[in-house]
Design a protein around this motif. Structure first.
Motif, PDB file in Angstrom:
ATOM      1  N   SER A 118       0.707  -1.036  -0.060  1.00  0.00           N
ATOM      2  CA  SER A 118      -0.150   0.171  -0.052  1.00  0.00           C
ATOM      3  C   SER A 118       0.791   1.842  -0.079  1.00  0.00           C
ATOM      4  O   SER A 118      -0.005   2.472  -0.113  1.00  0.00           O
ATOM      5  CB  SER A 118      -0.818  -0.386   1.131  1.00  0.00           C
TER       6      SER A 118
ATOM      7  N   TYR B 194      -4.377   0.485   5.233  1.00  0.00           N
ATOM      8  CA  TYR B 194      -4.853   1.604   4.116  1.00  0.00           C
ATOM      9  C   TYR B 194      -6.321   0.711   3.545  1.00  0.00           C
ATOM     10  O   TYR B 194      -6.572   1.314   3.215  1.00  0.00           O
ATOM     11  CB  TYR B 194      -3.621   1.555   3.025  1.00  0.00           C
TER      12      TYR B 194
ATOM     13  N   ARG C 132      -2.940   8.295   3.956  1.00  0.00           N
ATOM     14  CA  ARG C 132      -3.273   7.459   2.999  1.00  0.00           C
ATOM     15  C   ARG C 132      -4.295   7.539   1.878  1.00  0.00           C
ATOM     16  O   ARG C 132      -4.969   8.208   0.919  1.00  0.00           O
ATOM     17  CB  ARG C 132      -2.487   6.903   2.542  1.00  0.00           C
ATOM     18  N   ARG C 133      -5.290   6.497   2.817  1.00  0.00           N
ATOM     19  CA  ARG C 133      -6.363   6.440   2.406  1.00  0.00           C
ATOM     20  C   ARG C 133      -7.405   7.072   1.909  1.00  0.00           C
ATOM     21  O   ARG C 133      -8.350   7.941   1.300  1.00  0.00           O
ATOM     22  CB  ARG C 133      -6.890   5.198   2.876  1.00  0.00           C
TER      23      ARG C 133
ATOM     24  N   THR D 266      -6.687  10.696   1.551  1.00  0.00           N
ATOM     25  CA  THR D 266      -6.266  11.438   0.911  1.00  0.00           C
ATOM     26  C   THR D 266      -6.078  11.174  -0.791  1.00  0.00           C
ATOM     27  O   THR D 266      -6.832  11.551  -1.638  1.00  0.00           O
ATOM     28  CB  THR D 266      -4.747  11.975   0.523  1.00  0.00           C
ATOM     29  N   HIS D 267      -5.998   9.613  -0.943  1.00  0.00           N
ATOM     30  CA  HIS D 267      -6.767   9.446  -2.432  1.00  0.00           C
ATOM     31  C   HIS D 267      -7.936   9.284  -2.454  1.00  0.00           C
ATOM     32  O   HIS D 267      -8.296  10.028  -3.672  1.00  0.00           O
ATOM     33  CB  HIS D 267      -6.515   7.932  -2.589  1.00  0.00           C
ATOM     34  N   ARG D 268      -9.014   9.386  -1.373  1.00  0.00           N
ATOM     35  CA  ARG D 268     -10.556   9.382  -1.799  1.00  0.00           C
ATOM     36  C   ARG D 268     -11.266  11.030  -1.174  1.00  0.00           C
ATOM     37  O   ARG D 268     -12.182  11.321  -1.443  1.00  0.00           O
ATOM     38  CB  ARG D 268     -11.144   8.970  -0.543  1.00  0.00           C
ATOM     39  N   ARG D 269      -9.989  12.081  -1.404  1.00  0.00           N
ATOM     40  CA  ARG D 269     -10.063  13.650  -1.276  1.00  0.00           C
ATOM     41  C   ARG D 269     -10.826  13.759   0.197  1.00  0.00           C
ATOM     42  O   ARG D 269     -12.491  13.928  -0.442  1.00  0.00           O
ATOM     43  CB  ARG D 269     -10.294  13.650  -2.117  1.00  0.00           C
TER      44      ARG D 269
END
Length: 255
Positions: free
Chosen positions: A166, A225, A235-236, A238-241
């Motif tokens: 991840s 993650y 991080r998850r 961030t990726h999902r905004r």
């Protein structure tokens, strides 16, 4: 609500927990056991969540003691509780005082709990890549030793954190490690994207623990993650905004 490390679970007079996100009162993106005082969650909910964690460890709510984490190599000794406003800027807390739970908050970084049951010294460290590279593990062990612990008698458990599948990083990240020691290349695997790699944070933390002379190292093998049901992940998020994220708490106390 909590996960325990087999290597620490049955130690007499020592209680510990890697708390999951289950069992609290927070709602929405923070559901439910958010312990993050630095999050934008309702402070009353965070306080209730932390009180529940303290109760699970058998300490007063005021005695769940964490530092103001700054991704440093620094460790501090707790002999009495402090407020968040007075918390020292550091990334590990050690104690030999019964009734105090040494705690750290994480959301992908590595929580490491330490115990020397013979000396009656425990500690919690927040080991992200920067702290792990900078020396937070060594600082924690050195501080424990100053309080009477023996390195060979220390048990350390690495809790839920972001794991290699991840954890994609860029070339600059890799370069920082190789500049420190070219042998650190073994902690990186190829990623699908060009000029990127996958970093083995728990493997690197385990190396640091062994370098510090810790007698027993356990890795729980849990990845924050992909497991959104049990764990928060920076991080998850961030990726999902998403606008913010909760924090997991890991803590250890002397009875």
């Amino acid at each position: 609500m909590k996960i325990e490390a087999p290597s620490l679970k049955d130690l007499p007079g020592i209680r510990h927990a890697f708390f999951t996100r289950r069992g609290g009162v927070s709602t929405g993106i923070y559901a439910s056991l958010n312990g993050g005082q630095g999050s934008n969650d309702d402070p009353a909910n965070v306080a209730e969540n932390r009180a529940r964690m303290a109760a699970a460890l058998g300490v007063a709510p005021t005695h769940l003691v964490a530092c103001w984490q700054v991704h440093s190599p620094d460790a501090v000794l707790a002999t009495a509780p402090w407020s968040r406003e007075d918390a020292p800027k550091a990334d590990a807390v050690a104690t030999r005082t019964p009734g105090i739970a040494a705690a750290v908050s994480i959301a992908d970084c590595g929580p490491v709990l330490f115990a020397d049951p013979e000396a009656g010294v425990v500690a919690a460290a927040h080991a992200g890549w920067k702290g792990a590279l900078g020396g937070v593990v060594a600082s924690t062990v050195t501080l424990m030793e100053a309080q009477g612990a023996r390195r060979a008698a220390i048990r350390a458990a690495i809790g839920p954190l972001i794991r290699q599948p991840s954890y994609e990083v860029g070339e600059d990240f890799v370069a920082r490690f190789l500049e420190a020691d070219k042998a650190f290349a073994r902690f990186f695997a190829p990623a699908e994207r060009a000029h990127h790699a996958l970093f083995d944070l728990p493997g690197f933390i385990a190396l640091r623990l062994k370098e510090a002379g810790v007698g027993h190292v356990e890795d729980l093998g849990l990845d924050t993650y992909p497991d959104a049901e049990r764990f928060y992940s920076y991080r998850r998020t961030t990726h999902r905004r998403e606008p913010d994220y909760g924090r997991l708490i890991a803590a250890i106390a002397l009875g």
